[in-house]
Design a protein around this motif. Sequence first.
Motif, PDB file in Angstrom:
ATOM      1  N   GLU A  85       0.874  -1.181   0.000  1.00 26.93           N
ATOM      2  CA  GLU A  85       0.000   0.000   0.000  1.00 26.93           C
ATOM      3  C   GLU A  85       0.903   1.218   0.000  1.00 26.93           C
ATOM      4  N   TYR A  86       0.633   2.165  -0.868  1.00 29.11           N
ATOM      5  CA  TYR A  86       1.457   3.370  -0.884  1.00 29.11           C
ATOM      6  C   TYR A  86       0.663   4.529  -1.461  1.00 29.11           C
ATOM      7  N   ASN A  87       1.024   5.745  -1.024  1.00 35.72           N
ATOM      8  CA  ASN A  87       0.296   6.942  -1.426  1.00 35.72           C
ATOM      9  C   ASN A  87       1.121   8.161  -1.061  1.00 35.72           C
ATOM     10  N   LEU A  88       0.606   9.347  -1.406  1.00 37.07           N
ATOM     11  CA  LEU A  88       1.253  10.572  -0.957  1.00 37.07           C
ATOM     12  C   LEU A  88       1.254  10.622   0.570  1.00 37.07           C
ATOM     13  N   GLY A  89       2.296  11.198   1.125  1.00 35.84           N
ATOM     14  CA  GLY A  89       2.491  11.088   2.559  1.00 35.84           C
ATOM     15  C   GLY A  89       2.049  12.266   3.394  1.00 35.84           C
ATOM     16  N   LYS A  90       1.866  13.442   2.805  1.00 36.84           N
ATOM     17  CA  LYS A  90       1.495  14.616   3.599  1.00 36.84           C
ATOM     18  C   LYS A  90      -0.026  14.721   3.645  1.00 36.84           C
ATOM     19  N   LEU A  91      -0.590  14.082   4.659  1.00 34.75           N
ATOM     20  CA  LEU A  91      -2.041  13.931   4.775  1.00 34.75           C
ATOM     21  C   LEU A  91      -2.534  14.588   6.055  1.00 34.75           C
ATOM     22  N   PRO A  92      -3.818  14.995   6.085  1.00 29.79           N
ATOM     23  CA  PRO A  92      -4.405  15.438   7.354  1.00 29.79           C
ATOM     24  C   PRO A  92      -4.555  14.264   8.303  1.00 29.79           C
ATOM     25  N   LEU A  93      -4.604  14.537   9.603  1.00 26.84           N
ATOM     26  CA  LEU A  93      -4.688  13.455  10.582  1.00 26.84           C
ATOM     27  C   LEU A  93      -5.960  12.647  10.433  1.00 26.84           C
ATOM     28  N   GLY A  94      -7.050  13.271   9.944  1.00 29.50           N
ATOM     29  CA  GLY A  94      -8.331  12.587   9.872  1.00 29.50           C
ATOM     30  C   GLY A  94      -8.780  12.259   8.470  1.00 29.50           C
ATOM     31  N   VAL A  95      -7.871  11.967   7.534  1.00 25.16           N
ATOM     32  CA  VAL A  95      -8.261  11.720   6.154  1.00 25.16           C
ATOM     33  C   VAL A  95      -9.131  10.464   6.027  1.00 25.16           C
ATOM     34  N   ARG A  96     -10.149  10.535   5.158  1.00 21.12           N
ATOM     35  CA  ARG A  96     -10.970   9.366   4.870  1.00 21.12           C
ATOM     36  C   ARG A  96     -10.214   8.438   3.932  1.00 21.12           C
ATOM     37  N   PRO A  97     -10.403   7.108   4.063  1.00 25.05           N
ATOM     38  CA  PRO A  97      -9.676   6.181   3.198  1.00 25.05           C
ATOM     39  C   PRO A  97      -9.866   6.488   1.716  1.00 25.05           C
ATOM     40  N   GLU A  98     -11.085   6.837   1.309  1.00 28.32           N
ATOM     41  CA  GLU A  98     -11.367   7.069  -0.106  1.00 28.32           C
ATOM     42  C   GLU A  98     -10.757   8.379  -0.613  1.00 28.32           C
ATOM     43  N   ASP A  99     -10.295   9.236   0.306  1.00 24.15           N
ATOM     44  CA  ASP A  99      -9.700  10.503  -0.093  1.00 24.15           C
ATOM     45  C   ASP A  99      -8.174  10.464  -0.113  1.00 24.15           C
ATOM     46  N   THR A 100      -7.574   9.309   0.192  1.00 28.77           N
ATOM     47  CA  THR A 100      -6.118   9.198   0.229  1.00 28.77           C
ATOM     48  C   THR A 100      -5.561   9.280  -1.187  1.00 28.77           C
ATOM     49  N   PRO A 101      -4.683  10.255  -1.485  1.00 32.42           N
ATOM     50  CA  PRO A 101      -4.228  10.457  -2.863  1.00 32.42           C
ATOM     51  C   PRO A 101      -3.082   9.525  -3.257  1.00 32.42           C
ATOM     52  N   ALA A 102      -3.117   9.022  -4.502  1.00 31.28           N
ATOM     53  CA  ALA A 102      -2.018   8.240  -5.051  1.00 31.28           C
ATOM     54  C   ALA A 102      -0.865   9.172  -5.412  1.00 31.28           C
ATOM     55  N   ASN A 103       0.340   8.588  -5.604  1.00 28.54           N
ATOM     56  CA  ASN A 103       1.495   9.434  -5.916  1.00 28.54           C
ATOM     57  C   ASN A 103       1.927   9.348  -7.372  1.00 28.54           C
ATOM     58  N   THR A 120       1.154   9.681   9.057  1.00 32.30           N
ATOM     59  CA  THR A 120       0.272   8.513   9.074  1.00 32.30           C
ATOM     60  C   THR A 120      -0.950   8.891   9.887  1.00 32.30           C
ATOM     61  N   PRO A 121      -2.160   8.929   9.280  1.00 35.11           N
ATOM     62  CA  PRO A 121      -3.339   9.479   9.967  1.00 35.11           C
ATOM     63  C   PRO A 121      -3.729   8.700  11.224  1.00 35.11           C
ATOM     64  N   PHE A 122      -4.575   9.313  12.006  1.00 34.00           N
ATOM     65  CA  PHE A 122      -5.128   8.767  13.247  1.00 34.00           C
ATOM     66  C   PHE A 122      -5.845   7.452  12.939  1.00 34.00           C
ATOM     67  N   HIS A 123      -5.412   6.367  13.583  1.00 36.52           N
ATOM     68  CA  HIS A 123      -5.981   5.053  13.282  1.00 36.52           C
ATOM     69  C   HIS A 123      -5.709   4.103  14.445  1.00 36.52           C
ATOM     70  N   MET A 124      -6.215   2.886  14.322  1.00 37.87           N
ATOM     71  CA  MET A 124      -5.941   1.835  15.301  1.00 37.87           C
ATOM     72  C   MET A 124      -5.675   0.538  14.550  1.00 37.87           C
ATOM     73  N   ASP A 125      -5.041  -0.408  15.242  1.00 41.70           N
ATOM     74  CA  ASP A 125      -4.697  -1.701  14.657  1.00 41.70           C
ATOM     75  C   ASP A 125      -5.185  -2.820  15.571  1.00 41.70           C
ATOM     76  N   PRO A 126      -5.507  -3.992  14.998  1.00 46.28           N
ATOM     77  CA  PRO A 126      -6.084  -5.070  15.805  1.00 46.28           C
ATOM     78  C   PRO A 126      -5.067  -5.973  16.479  1.00 46.28           C
ATOM     79  N   GLU A 127      -3.760  -5.724  16.252  1.00 50.34           N
ATOM     80  CA  GLU A 127      -2.739  -6.636  16.749  1.00 50.34           C
ATOM     81  C   GLU A 127      -1.994  -6.040  17.941  1.00 50.34           C
TER      82      GLU A 127
END
Length: 287
Positions: free
Chosen positions: A60-78, A145-152
């Motif tokens: 998974e890869y994309n542009l890195g300068k993102l807002p903390l609360g970006v929606r997954p569908e709004d994440t820009p490709a590079n 890396t936006p605000f998120h959580m992981d299951p592990e």
Amino acid sequence: MTAYKPVTAAQIFPDPARDAFARAYPNQPVKLRHELTGHELLTIDALAHLAERMPASSVEYNLGKLPLGVRPEDTPANGLTLGETIRSIETNGSWAVLKNVERDPAYGALLDGALAELAPLVARETGPMLNREAFLFLSSPGSITPFHMDPEHNILLQIMGEKVMTVFPAGDQELVPAMKSESFHDGGHRNLDWRDHFRDRGTPFRLLPGDAIHVPVKAPHFVENGPAVSISLSVTWRSERSVAEGELHGLNALLRRRGLPTTRVGARPEKQRAGRIAYRLMRKLGA
């Protein structure tokens, strides 16, 4: 492929790091030390070669300068290939993750070495390590890396560059409402809604090469990269406790969709056998 010598856990986490981990696990974040800085498998060139032989579903890869609360569908490709992204990571303003790198034998040996001495400490608190996995993160200078959580259960090892990871308490209902946990365990995305007033609830950890951090299951966090390229290795595992918590939130998602009362998820969800059995039966019956 080059044959690499496996690394033992004694070479990775020194005694003070294991002691600190034992005191914190499983519920508290804690900063640790490791000995993987400069390892030949963790250079930019080695990771570019690894990425190019991995299936598309594992990257998974994309542009890195993102807002903390970006929606997954709004994440820009590079606009680059993955190999190009990694080799030019210093200047292209991107972020990349290589998932399940333990499927490659050399990186699988690295994961095994990293977790070997921690396994007894984990077992006495949450049982055997299950579903052990490894992820590699590469970030351009200034990436978010936006605000998120992981299951592990997760230990992130900083290999190159620096970053600040801000970690929030797991179980805070305002940060992660019950319905968000339910949708997450029902296949929803890891990103969380961000509000500026949340920031004061988090603890920032500055990570330099040789630093590591234990991040509890579903402890919300975001990451701000420093002024240089960052490479981090994440070694993760599940436990009966984390699996049980996921099953109970999955059960509540099923119950809520049917307008039925939900169940409480306690501090030791592995003991809630009735709810776990109900969830498995409902899934088996196609509910």
